[in-house]
Design an enzyme around this catalytic site. Structure first.
Site, PDB file in Angstrom:
ATOM      1  N   HIS A 161       0.831  -1.221   0.000  1.00 33.13           N
ATOM      2  CA  HIS A 161       0.000   0.000   0.000  1.00 33.13           C
ATOM      3  C   HIS A 161       0.861   1.265   0.000  1.00 33.13           C
ATOM      4  O   HIS A 161       0.402   2.312   0.456  1.00 33.13           O
ATOM      5  CB  HIS A 161      -0.953   0.041   1.209  1.00 33.13           C
ATOM      6  N   SER A 282      14.730  22.396 -14.830  1.00 37.65           N
ATOM      7  CA  SER A 282      13.534  23.201 -15.041  1.00 37.65           C
ATOM      8  C   SER A 282      13.957  24.545 -15.607  1.00 37.65           C
ATOM      9  O   SER A 282      15.011  25.069 -15.258  1.00 37.65           O
ATOM     10  CB  SER A 282      12.812  23.391 -13.711  1.00 37.65           C
ATOM     11  N   LYS A 288      15.745  22.191  -9.590  1.00 39.69           N
ATOM     12  CA  LYS A 288      15.076  20.965 -10.017  1.00 39.69           C
ATOM     13  C   LYS A 288      15.877  20.095 -10.972  1.00 39.69           C
ATOM     14  O   LYS A 288      16.602  20.583 -11.822  1.00 39.69           O
ATOM     15  CB  LYS A 288      13.726  21.307 -10.659  1.00 39.69           C
ATOM     16  N   GLU A 295       9.326   9.446 -16.579  1.00 39.55           N
ATOM     17  CA  GLU A 295       7.926   9.847 -16.783  1.00 39.55           C
ATOM     18  C   GLU A 295       7.443   9.478 -18.181  1.00 39.55           C
ATOM     19  O   GLU A 295       6.322   9.013 -18.364  1.00 39.55           O
ATOM     20  CB  GLU A 295       7.777  11.351 -16.560  1.00 39.55           C
TER      21      GLU A 295
END
Ligand code: ARG
Length: 463
Positions: A161, A282, A288, A295
């Site tokens: 979970h 970024s 970042k 992704e």
């Protein structure tokens, strides 16, 4: 209706009227030119067979062979002028052969049809993709094995979970993906074995009255045997669907690994550092480093599974044998194959380059009362307590640790004995994460000795 009136009715980009619209919907050359090498290989095998069986002369077969080789080099050099008016790769190649060798070109289509020709070309193309997928999956498995071997005894939290459950080893987690990919590998291999029958010579749908030798062309093209039913041979696209099915499951596996890498590389987890080669910055936030490759791989399942659904729908309800619907089989498969290979290559690079943050993994492994099960198991073993009671006692100890704001190994013996007087000092041996993973020696368990056995088994299997 004249072209003029058609124009006024339909207008737009089809300024030339219905002929142009028909050509646009009918032509597949825009994409099936990718199968040119397979089409030429099929024609060469067919021409050689026609000569060997005495259906055409050796002279004609030799002219065809040379002409086809010329066409292949023209295509490879980017010097071939594909024509939409000639519809597809089969007619483009045949028309060019006519330019090059004249009358004998017209004899190449003896005893075959575009229906068995396209099935043959497409099968050969998909077979190459199955081989590429097999290679790509194995490369990724090797990258995961290297990670597993290096970190066979590094501890990390195991989750259910997405909540801390029990400590596991980094190697064990990597090997879970090796198992998944091992099933992908076997699915691709299995599909390849089943699909390797030649449609060539099934002709339009019923076979042919010419004394062709289907076993000869099958062998020349690397097929195991000719397909046994001509109706089935020209109307079967199971091979493409099996590729897409296996590719979908593989892409699903890649999406799960991607998701873990996205989570693990976040500032909140810091379990792994992805290399700059597979990350981007970024444009506005200087701190970042985004896991873009992960992704994008996570997203590839969308188009790959989409192709699987699309082709299944194209084939659904088609009567035997060939219908033009089946021309809609290719683009989706091309796209799915391209993206699967890209995803496998990117994931292999990412896994090879990433570094696990061992201290962060170890710190996280011990948090969240991850050794509570070890404590309960100790109560069963050392005090002969029924597991249900041990579960209850452990729950009380977790509650105390929670109140004190510490982890289980930080409780005192007095804390322990306050809950159950028979608990002894020995309990502390099982509360450490290293002892915890080392104790899980059951077959398939996370103990480093078991993980190393699995690493060795897979290294052997992939060598
Ligand atoms: N371009 C066609 C396809 O991809 C080739 C087969 C055409 N056969 C036919 N009977 N029109 O399916």
């Amino acid at each position: 209706m004249t072209d003029q009136s058609a124009n006024q009715m339909w207008g737009g980009r089809f300024a030339a009227g219905p002929d142009a619209i028909m050509e646009a919907i009918n032509a597949s050359i825009g994409y099936d030119q990718r199968m040119a090498p397979q089409d030429i290989a099929g024609s060469r095998a067919h021409a050689a067979m026609l000569a060997a069986t005495g259906i055409i002369s050796d002279t004609d077969a030799e002219a065809m062979r040379e002409g086809l080789l010329t066409i292949l080099s023209e295509i490879e050099a980017g010097q071939f002028a594909f024509s939409a008016a000639l519809e597809d790769i089969h007619m483009n190649v045949e028309a060019r052969l006519k330019d090059l060798i004249g009358e004998p070109a017209g004899r190449l289509h003896t005893g075959r049809s575009r229906n068995d020709q396209v099935a043959t070309d497409f099968k050969l193309w998909v077979r190459d993709q199955l081989d590429a997928a097999i290679d790509g999956v194995q490369a990724l498995m090797r990258a995961l094995l290297a990670q597993a071997e290096q970190g066979a005894d590094w501890v990390m939290p195991g989750f259910t979970h997405l909540q801390t459950a029990q400590p596991v080893t980094w190697g064990h987690h990597m090997m879970a993906y090796v198992e998944m990919l091992g099933r992908d590998l076997s699915r691709f291999r299995d599909a390849r074995t089943r699909m390797n029958e030649s449609p060539l010579g099934a002709a339009a749908l019923a076979g042919t009255s010419f004394p062709i030798d289907r076993a000869m062309t099958a062998e020349a093209l690397g097929f195991d045997r000719p397909a046994a039913n001509s109706l089935d041979a020209v109307s079967d696209r199971d091979f493409a669907l099996e590729f897409l099915g296996a590719a979908s499951i593989c892409a699903m596996h890649l999406s799960r690994l991607s998701e873990e890498l996205v989570i693990w590389s976040s500032a909140q987890f810091r379990f792994v550092t992805l290399s700059d080669r597979f990350s981007t910055g970024s444009s506005i936030m200087p701190q970042k480093k985004n896991p873009d490759a992960a992704e994008l791989i996570r997203a590839k399942i969308g188009r790959i599974f989409g192709a699987n659904v699309a082709l299944t729908m194209v084939m659904k309800g088609l009567p035997l044998a060939y219908s033009k619907d089946m021309q809609e089989d290719k683009e989706q498969v091309f796209d799915a194959a391209d993206n699967l290979m890209l995803a496998l290559a990117a994931m292999t690079g990412m896994v090879s380059d990433m570094s696990a943050n061992r201290p962060a993994l170890e710190a996280a492994a011990g948090s969240g009362f991850s050794t509570a099960t070890d404590l309960a198991d100790w109560l069963v073993r050392a005090l002969n307590m029924p597991f249900r009671d041990a579960h209850h006692v452990t729950g009380s100890l977790v509650a105390i640790a929670e109140r004190k704001g510490c982890d289980l190994p930080d409780l005192t013996l007095a804390d322990m004995q306050g809950v159950h007087s028979a608990i002894t000092e020995g309990v502390f041996d099982v509360l450490g994460v290293h002892n915890s993973v080392a104790s899980r020696t059951s077959y398939g368990g996370t103990a480093p000795v078991r993980v190393r056995e699995q690493v060795a088994r897979w290294q052997e299997a992939l060598s």
